[in-house]
Motif scaffolding. Sequence first.
Motif, PDB file in Angstrom:
ATOM      1  N   LEU A  31     -54.230  54.840  32.600  1.00 28.44           N
ATOM      2  CA  LEU A  31     -55.077  56.027  32.494  1.00 28.44           C
ATOM      3  C   LEU A  31     -54.450  57.239  33.184  1.00 28.44           C
ATOM      4  CD1 LEU A  31     -58.669  54.600  33.097  1.00 28.44           C
ATOM      5  CD2 LEU A  31     -57.842  55.727  31.025  1.00 28.44           C
ATOM      6  N   LYS A  34     -49.693  60.630  32.432  1.00 28.82           N
ATOM      7  CA  LYS A  34     -49.924  61.815  31.594  1.00 28.82           C
ATOM      8  C   LYS A  34     -49.169  61.764  30.275  1.00 28.82           C
ATOM      9  CE  LYS A  34     -46.654  64.299  34.472  1.00 28.82           C
ATOM     10  NZ  LYS A  34     -46.529  65.280  35.513  1.00 28.82           N
ATOM     11  N   TRP A  37     -50.795  60.109  26.984  1.00 26.41           N
ATOM     12  CA  TRP A  37     -51.856  60.848  26.309  1.00 26.41           C
ATOM     13  C   TRP A  37     -51.334  61.863  25.292  1.00 26.41           C
ATOM     14  CZ3 TRP A  37     -56.277  58.618  26.483  1.00 26.41           C
ATOM     15  CH2 TRP A  37     -56.613  57.830  27.588  1.00 26.41           C
ATOM     16  N   PHE A  40     -52.889  61.682  21.913  1.00 22.96           N
ATOM     17  CA  PHE A  40     -54.281  62.135  22.003  1.00 22.96           C
ATOM     18  C   PHE A  40     -54.350  63.662  21.996  1.00 22.96           C
ATOM     19  CE2 PHE A  40     -57.986  63.155  24.797  1.00 22.96           C
ATOM     20  CZ  PHE A  40     -58.987  62.753  23.927  1.00 22.96           C
ATOM     21  N   TYR A  41     -53.442  64.304  22.721  1.00 29.04           N
ATOM     22  CA  TYR A  41     -53.418  65.772  22.737  1.00 29.04           C
ATOM     23  C   TYR A  41     -53.097  66.318  21.343  1.00 29.04           C
ATOM     24  CZ  TYR A  41     -53.157  64.946  27.772  1.00 29.04           C
ATOM     25  OH  TYR A  41     -53.400  64.516  29.042  1.00 29.04           O
ATOM     26  N   HIS A 113     -54.733  66.121  38.074  1.00 31.22           N
ATOM     27  CA  HIS A 113     -55.217  65.280  36.970  1.00 31.22           C
ATOM     28  C   HIS A 113     -56.690  65.605  36.672  1.00 31.22           C
ATOM     29  CE1 HIS A 113     -51.635  62.740  37.434  1.00 31.22           C
ATOM     30  NE2 HIS A 113     -51.984  62.106  36.322  1.00 31.22           N
ATOM     31  N   THR A 117     -57.937  67.392  33.153  1.00 32.15           N
ATOM     32  CA  THR A 117     -58.844  66.671  32.252  1.00 32.15           C
ATOM     33  C   THR A 117     -60.216  67.330  32.208  1.00 32.15           C
ATOM     34  OG1 THR A 117     -59.412  65.059  33.973  1.00 32.15           O
ATOM     35  CG2 THR A 117     -57.673  64.447  32.414  1.00 32.15           C
ATOM     36  N   TRP A 139     -64.000  60.233  29.461  1.00 30.48           N
ATOM     37  CA  TRP A 139     -62.550  60.094  29.630  1.00 30.48           C
ATOM     38  C   TRP A 139     -62.080  60.847  30.886  1.00 30.48           C
ATOM     39  CZ3 TRP A 139     -59.259  64.450  28.732  1.00 30.48           C
ATOM     40  CH2 TRP A 139     -57.890  64.172  28.726  1.00 30.48           C
ATOM     41  N   ILE A 143     -60.249  59.124  34.187  1.00 32.49           N
ATOM     42  CA  ILE A 143     -58.940  59.532  34.699  1.00 32.49           C
ATOM     43  C   ILE A 143     -59.067  60.007  36.137  1.00 32.49           C
ATOM     44  CG2 ILE A 143     -57.101  61.249  34.475  1.00 32.49           C
ATOM     45  CD1 ILE A 143     -57.271  60.833  31.461  1.00 32.49           C
TER      46      ILE A 143
END
Length: 186
Positions: A31, A34, A37, A40-41, A113, A117, A139, A143
């Motif tokens: 999780l 970075k 992800w 996902f971005y 972080h 997020t 989410w 994180i």
Amino acid sequence: MLDWLIDVDKALFLFLNGLGHPFLDTLMIWLSDKYIWFPFYGYLIFRLYQHYKLQFYQPLIALILIIVFADQTTSGFMKPFFERLRPCHEEELANLIVLVKGCGGSYGFASSHAANTFGLAPFFFLIERSRFSVVMLFWAFLISYSRIYLGVHYPFDVLVGGIVGSAGAVILKTLLFRINPRLSAA
């Protein structure tokens, strides 16, 4: 008053950090990574395109500015200014914490972080108000908690980072819709 707050923060950290389990160790490392992800971005950019069509670049620019604001406020200003050691660098906590993976830089106030997020998730919540945006808030919480679990941030570091990111999201969403009011109707 400040000493009391620091003591509460340390006690809460030790409790939350101590809720470890080998399965959770791997999940929390994952999780907090970075780079994992990035797909996902990419999906978030696609969602902006789906929602705003050819004007998607405007909320995308706002989103980039939110991340720059959140990251630079926490890492560029707050960490060097306050110089609060991460819990994993505190000698008095050395035998009390569970350090799952490396410790990172010396200073941890406030969590980048959490700021990043909580810049992304509330921004999507404010512009979409969908089930997906609610999942994104969950989410962001996961994180942020992973940073405490891994032993690299105190709860107050995470809380303040979340506030910084959320403030950036609210400010830039407001500016975006004032610059282009048609986006709010999309």
